[in-house]
Design a protein around this motif. Sequence first.
Motif, short mmCIF file in Angstrom:
data_model
loop_
_atom_site.label_atom_id
_atom_site.label_comp_id
_atom_site.label_asym_id
_atom_site.label_seq_id
_atom_site.Cartn_x
_atom_site.Cartn_y
_atom_site.Cartn_z
N PHE A 2 0.85 -1.19 0.00
CA PHE A 2 0.00 0.00 0.00
C PHE A 2 0.89 1.24 0.00
CE2 PHE A 2 1.00 -1.23 4.22
CZ PHE A 2 1.37 -0.04 4.81
N PHE A 3 0.30 2.37 -0.32
CA PHE A 3 1.07 3.60 -0.37
C PHE A 3 0.49 4.61 0.59
CE2 PHE A 3 1.38 1.48 -4.42
CZ PHE A 3 2.75 1.46 -4.62
N CYS A 4 1.34 5.45 1.14
CA CYS A 4 0.85 6.54 1.96
C CYS A 4 0.14 7.51 1.03
CB CYS A 4 2.01 7.27 2.65
SG CYS A 4 2.92 6.24 3.79
N SER A 5 -0.98 7.99 1.43
CA SER A 5 -1.75 8.91 0.61
C SER A 5 -1.08 10.26 0.49
CB SER A 5 -3.14 9.09 1.24
OG SER A 5 -3.75 10.22 0.70
N SER A 6 -1.09 10.82 -0.71
CA SER A 6 -0.48 12.14 -0.88
C SER A 6 -1.56 13.21 -1.06
CB SER A 6 0.48 12.14 -2.06
OG SER A 6 -0.21 11.82 -3.23
N ALA A 7 -2.81 12.87 -0.78
CA ALA A 7 -3.90 13.82 -0.95
C ALA A 7 -3.95 14.80 0.22
CB ALA A 7 -5.22 13.07 -1.05
N TYR A 8 -3.33 14.48 1.30
CA TYR A 8 -3.33 15.30 2.51
C TYR A 8 -2.41 16.51 2.34
CZ TYR A 8 -2.76 16.35 7.46
OH TYR A 8 -2.73 16.96 8.67
N VAL A 9 -2.86 17.68 2.68
CA VAL A 9 -2.00 18.86 2.58
C VAL A 9 -1.61 19.28 4.00
CG1 VAL A 9 -1.83 21.23 1.76
CG2 VAL A 9 -3.19 19.56 0.49
N PRO A 10 -0.31 19.33 4.28
CA PRO A 10 0.12 19.68 5.64
C PRO A 10 -0.15 21.15 5.96
CG PRO A 10 2.00 19.50 4.20
CD PRO A 10 0.80 19.08 3.40
N LYS A 11 -0.31 21.42 7.25
CA LYS A 11 -0.53 22.79 7.70
C LYS A 11 0.83 23.48 7.73
CE LYS A 11 -1.85 21.13 11.64
NZ LYS A 11 -2.05 19.74 11.79
N THR A 12 0.99 24.52 6.93
CA THR A 12 2.26 25.26 6.98
C THR A 12 1.98 26.75 6.88
OG1 THR A 12 2.53 24.97 4.61
CG2 THR A 12 3.78 23.49 6.00
N ALA A 13 2.69 27.52 7.66
CA ALA A 13 2.58 28.98 7.60
C ALA A 13 3.64 29.48 6.63
CB ALA A 13 2.81 29.56 8.98
N ILE A 83 3.48 11.16 9.28
CA ILE A 83 4.78 11.42 8.65
C ILE A 83 4.70 11.08 7.16
CG2 ILE A 83 7.21 10.68 8.52
CD1 ILE A 83 7.01 10.23 11.62
N CYS A 84 4.09 9.95 6.85
CA CYS A 84 3.94 9.55 5.45
C CYS A 84 3.12 10.57 4.68
CB CYS A 84 3.27 8.18 5.35
SG CYS A 84 4.31 6.82 5.89
N LYS A 85 1.99 10.97 5.25
CA LYS A 85 1.10 11.92 4.56
C LYS A 85 1.78 13.26 4.35
CE LYS A 85 -3.38 10.16 6.06
NZ LYS A 85 -4.53 10.44 6.95
N ASN A 86 2.34 13.80 5.43
CA ASN A 86 3.00 15.11 5.34
C ASN A 86 4.21 15.07 4.43
OD1 ASN A 86 1.37 16.78 7.02
ND2 ASN A 86 2.17 15.72 8.79
N GLY A 87 4.97 14.00 4.51
CA GLY A 87 6.16 13.85 3.68
C GLY A 87 5.81 13.79 2.21
N ASN A 88 4.84 12.97 1.88
CA ASN A 88 4.43 12.85 0.47
C ASN A 88 3.91 14.18 -0.06
OD1 ASN A 88 5.15 10.28 -0.13
ND2 ASN A 88 3.15 9.38 0.19
N ALA A 89 3.11 14.86 0.76
CA ALA A 89 2.55 16.14 0.33
C ALA A 89 3.67 17.15 0.08
CB ALA A 89 1.57 16.66 1.37
N SER A 90 4.64 17.20 0.98
CA SER A 90 5.75 18.15 0.81
C SER A 90 6.62 17.78 -0.39
CB SER A 90 6.62 18.18 2.06
OG SER A 90 5.96 18.88 3.09
N LEU A 91 6.85 16.50 -0.59
CA LEU A 91 7.67 16.07 -1.73
C LEU A 91 6.98 16.40 -3.04
CD1 LEU A 91 9.05 12.64 -0.48
CD2 LEU A 91 10.40 14.67 -1.01
#
Length: 131
Positions: A2-13, A83-91
């Motif tokens: 399975f893969f970590c989902s990249s649909a999640y957008v991390p909260k960043t200022a 970590i997976c979600k935030n990492g994928n979103a940032s990448l």
Amino acid sequence: VFFCSSAYVPKTAAGHCKWAEVLKDLEQIKTSKDIDVSLYTANTDEDVKCQEPVIRCFFLEMKVILQECRIKNCSKTQDVLNICKNGNASLEKNKLNSTTSAKCKECEEYDEKNFTEFIQSFVKVIQKECK
């Protein structure tokens, strides 16, 4: 697999390190006693040109930790998933400032280290990106 989902957008200022959420979650899981795996651990002093493949390697290995957590039902599963979600979103959002050079190692070429050493190296690499 399975893969970590990249649909999640991390909260960043604005101006905020894009890896802040990942660092926070790494702090949460680093003392976990129920995660016992050997992981390919990239060198923290790898060439700057190899920064993106190094970070991708760490996130790839996080998927191994996530699988382990799901199997063992460990207490830190949600933090690992974050970590997976935030990492994928940032990448996806921020292609790192590196061109993958032919001399960059593949993830599997690095030595396997225990969970504690892996997390320490991961934190160092992420902190370097935040400077």
